[in-house]
Design an enzyme around this catalytic site. Sequence first.
Site, short mmCIF file in Angstrom:
data_model
loop_
_atom_site.label_atom_id
_atom_site.label_comp_id
_atom_site.label_asym_id
_atom_site.label_seq_id
_atom_site.Cartn_x
_atom_site.Cartn_y
_atom_site.Cartn_z
N LYS A 186 0.88 -1.18 0.00
CA LYS A 186 0.00 0.00 0.00
C LYS A 186 0.92 1.23 0.00
O LYS A 186 1.44 1.63 1.03
CB LYS A 186 -0.86 -0.03 1.28
CG LYS A 186 -2.22 0.63 1.16
CD LYS A 186 -2.18 2.10 0.85
CE LYS A 186 -1.80 2.93 2.05
NZ LYS A 186 -1.57 4.36 1.68
N GLY B 153 7.21 4.68 8.45
CA GLY B 153 6.44 5.92 8.48
C GLY B 153 6.55 6.59 9.83
O GLY B 153 7.51 6.39 10.57
N SER B 154 5.51 7.38 10.14
CA SER B 154 5.58 8.22 11.34
C SER B 154 5.35 7.39 12.61
O SER B 154 4.74 6.32 12.57
CB SER B 154 4.53 9.32 11.25
OG SER B 154 3.25 8.75 11.25
N THR C 295 1.44 6.84 13.44
CA THR C 295 0.80 5.82 12.59
C THR C 295 1.37 4.44 12.92
O THR C 295 0.63 3.45 12.99
CB THR C 295 0.98 6.16 11.10
OG1 THR C 295 0.41 7.44 10.86
CG2 THR C 295 0.31 5.15 10.20
N GLY C 296 2.67 4.37 13.14
CA GLY C 296 3.29 3.08 13.49
C GLY C 296 2.72 2.52 14.78
O GLY C 296 2.51 1.30 14.91
N GLU D 67 9.32 0.50 11.28
CA GLU D 67 10.51 1.34 11.18
C GLU D 67 10.03 2.78 11.19
O GLU D 67 9.46 3.27 10.22
CB GLU D 67 11.26 0.98 9.88
CG GLU D 67 12.69 1.48 9.87
CD GLU D 67 12.78 2.86 9.29
OE1 GLU D 67 12.79 3.83 10.10
OE2 GLU D 67 12.81 2.99 8.07
N CYS E 162 14.23 9.34 7.37
CA CYS E 162 13.96 9.02 8.77
C CYS E 162 15.23 8.95 9.60
O CYS E 162 15.21 9.23 10.80
CB CYS E 162 13.17 7.72 8.89
SG CYS E 162 13.94 6.37 8.00
N GLU F 268 10.01 15.67 15.84
CA GLU F 268 10.55 15.39 14.52
C GLU F 268 10.00 16.40 13.52
O GLU F 268 8.79 16.61 13.45
CB GLU F 268 10.15 13.98 14.06
CG GLU F 268 10.74 13.62 12.71
CD GLU F 268 10.35 12.23 12.21
OE1 GLU F 268 11.23 11.47 11.82
OE2 GLU F 268 9.14 11.92 12.22
O1 TXE Z 1 2.96 9.55 7.41
P1 TXE Z 1 2.22 8.23 7.89
P2 TXE Z 1 2.39 10.82 6.61
C1 TXE Z 1 6.64 11.68 9.18
C2 TXE Z 1 6.86 13.12 8.75
C3 TXE Z 1 5.54 13.53 8.19
C4 TXE Z 1 4.58 12.77 9.06
C5 TXE Z 1 3.25 12.48 8.44
O2 TXE Z 1 7.16 13.89 9.88
O3 TXE Z 1 5.31 14.91 8.26
O4 TXE Z 1 5.25 11.54 9.31
O5 TXE Z 1 3.40 11.92 7.13
C6 TXE Z 1 -0.20 4.81 5.79
N1 TXE Z 1 -3.31 2.12 8.91
N2 TXE Z 1 7.12 10.71 8.24
O6 TXE Z 1 1.02 11.17 7.05
O7 TXE Z 1 0.89 8.53 8.46
C7 TXE Z 1 -0.19 5.98 4.82
O8 TXE Z 1 -1.26 5.87 3.89
C8 TXE Z 1 -2.50 1.69 7.93
C9 TXE Z 1 8.29 9.94 8.64
O9 TXE Z 1 2.59 10.55 5.18
O10 TXE Z 1 3.19 7.51 8.74
C10 TXE Z 1 1.20 5.83 4.20
O11 TXE Z 1 1.15 4.81 3.20
N3 TXE Z 1 -1.74 2.53 7.19
C11 TXE Z 1 8.50 8.75 7.81
C12 TXE Z 1 2.05 5.35 5.37
O12 TXE Z 1 1.13 4.82 6.33
C13 TXE Z 1 -1.80 3.84 7.45
C14 TXE Z 1 8.17 8.82 6.38
C15 TXE Z 1 2.87 6.46 6.04
O13 TXE Z 1 2.01 7.44 6.52
C16 TXE Z 1 -2.62 4.35 8.47
C17 TXE Z 1 6.97 9.59 6.12
C18 TXE Z 1 -3.39 3.42 9.22
N4 TXE Z 1 -4.21 3.80 10.22
C19 TXE Z 1 6.53 10.53 7.04
N5 TXE Z 1 -2.47 5.70 8.50
C20 TXE Z 1 9.76 7.95 8.06
N6 TXE Z 1 10.00 7.56 9.30
O14 TXE Z 1 10.50 7.61 7.14
C21 TXE Z 1 -1.58 6.03 7.53
N7 TXE Z 1 -1.17 4.91 6.90
#
Ligand code: TXE
Length: 497
Positions: A194, A247-248, A251-252, A270, A304, A401
Amino acid sequence: MSEITLLKPVTDFLQRPHGHYINGLSIPGQGNNTFSVVNPASDEVIAKVNRGEEAEINLAMEAASKAFHGSWAQTSPMERGKCLNRLADLLQKHGEELAQLESLCSGKPIQLSRMLDVGASADYLRYFAGWSSKISGETLNVSLPSLKGEKYTAFTRREPIGVVVGIIPWNFSIMIAIWKLGAALACGCTLVLKPSEYTPLTMLRVAELAKEAGIPDGVINVVNGSGARVGSALLAHPQCAKVTFTGSVPTGTIIGKSAIEYGLTRATLELGGKNAAAFLSDMSVEKIVDGVLEAGYLNQGQICAAAERFYIPSVHMDAVLKLLSERLSAMKIGPPLDESTEMGPLANKEHYEKILSLFEKARQDGSEIVYGGHALEGEGFFVAPTIIRAKSAEDTLMQEETFGPIGTFLSYDDEEELIVMMNATPFGLSASLWTNDLSKAMRMIPRIQVGTLWINMHTFLDPAVPFGGVKSSGIGREFGSAFIEHYTELKSVMVRY
Ligand code: TXE
């Protein structure tokens, strides 16, 4: 300033209807339930993508499950490795096309897309390809009593975990997806990806190349849509054996909790953090500034593992900030498709607005904005690379962050105090220590609480070196041999004979 011309396969691809890739077929999706893909350099819509509905989610999970028990299970480990190598060849063959698509969707400078989303992704695939034929268990000596002359032996098997759901962020839409894909396929798992709703196109094209590479239908599937809707539905599907997420932190955390609730689904998380880079007093001002640029400003800081907290000996602080301001002012900021661009726009509007609000927060906190701290005029989501001198470790920008091109600086005098400050965060993804004093570095290494610690370098990852966070920065490791335990289950077999 001159932008490269888009290749015809790129402009043709953008014109196509976009949705999903399921069971070896591009599925445009149904109806008008679309979302827009926006070029962050111009704020223009470049494509529309259909959102996944229940039908596509079920189709993808069932295709992945069928391939897991069927075609992929019947593929020998060596053949799985060859498939990954052929996909690496095709990534390179179509490298310019993929790099252009990545830069259009994410704003990443084209040179970086070529080097990382294409070049490094091909390398990661080749690394995982090598592992596919080397995954093995152990034979074990058993001490059970032999009453009537019977004997025992035991062995362990590493068995693929099943269907893996990979949830991908927008900062490296190909490379991070390839990390999940290579690991899953090398272990014999199948995959449903996804992508982020900001960068939903590139993996649709990579999935087509996977078919050309001879990877059987159903082994790699892509379903697009929002995280809350599609991501969580994939995770809740009964066929989901594991979720791997980058990701964030918020959300993680949601995904980790859901995974446990949906039947102890395995999870690798991660996440980001607030990584520190600490320079010891033996480093010259020039070396410190080179290190800060490497650690904090690549890909507009949207990495990240990048550093956001910089600790500088107080004796060097003024000179470092002065030289860094000069170096940032000379940085070429511009369109991602210009080969001379060093810094592009932020990847999407929401992130741009978040960064602008953090500049505001820094001002409210009374932190000193030494350089930048504002949006750039004109179209697109550009901000100035920024230097902030914190008042104290409590300033918002020393805690939260930003994921942007912002370095926040604090001076120190005492190296014992430095270690306490580096560890004073709930996060622990990465950090770096910069010094010529090897003995001192070796003594500090065990005391810094992170998953990856760099000495005299920062941000560089290698497929041979495990990567992942401690504390709130995640669970599990990617790469090295460590990934194997996260994509396989360990089965113990005991035999009486
Ligand atoms: O990240 P999310 P977003 C940080 C960065 C950014 C903030 C928000 O600070 O401003 O996160 O970005 C999916 N169940 N990083 O909103 O929410 C979503 O569709 C399942 C750090 O883009 O973490 C996407 O595919 N999946 C980071 C993925 O999760 C869900 C890189 C990442 O989204 C979900 C990006 C749910 N409930 C942003 N909610 C890093 N550490 O590398 C969202 N998603």
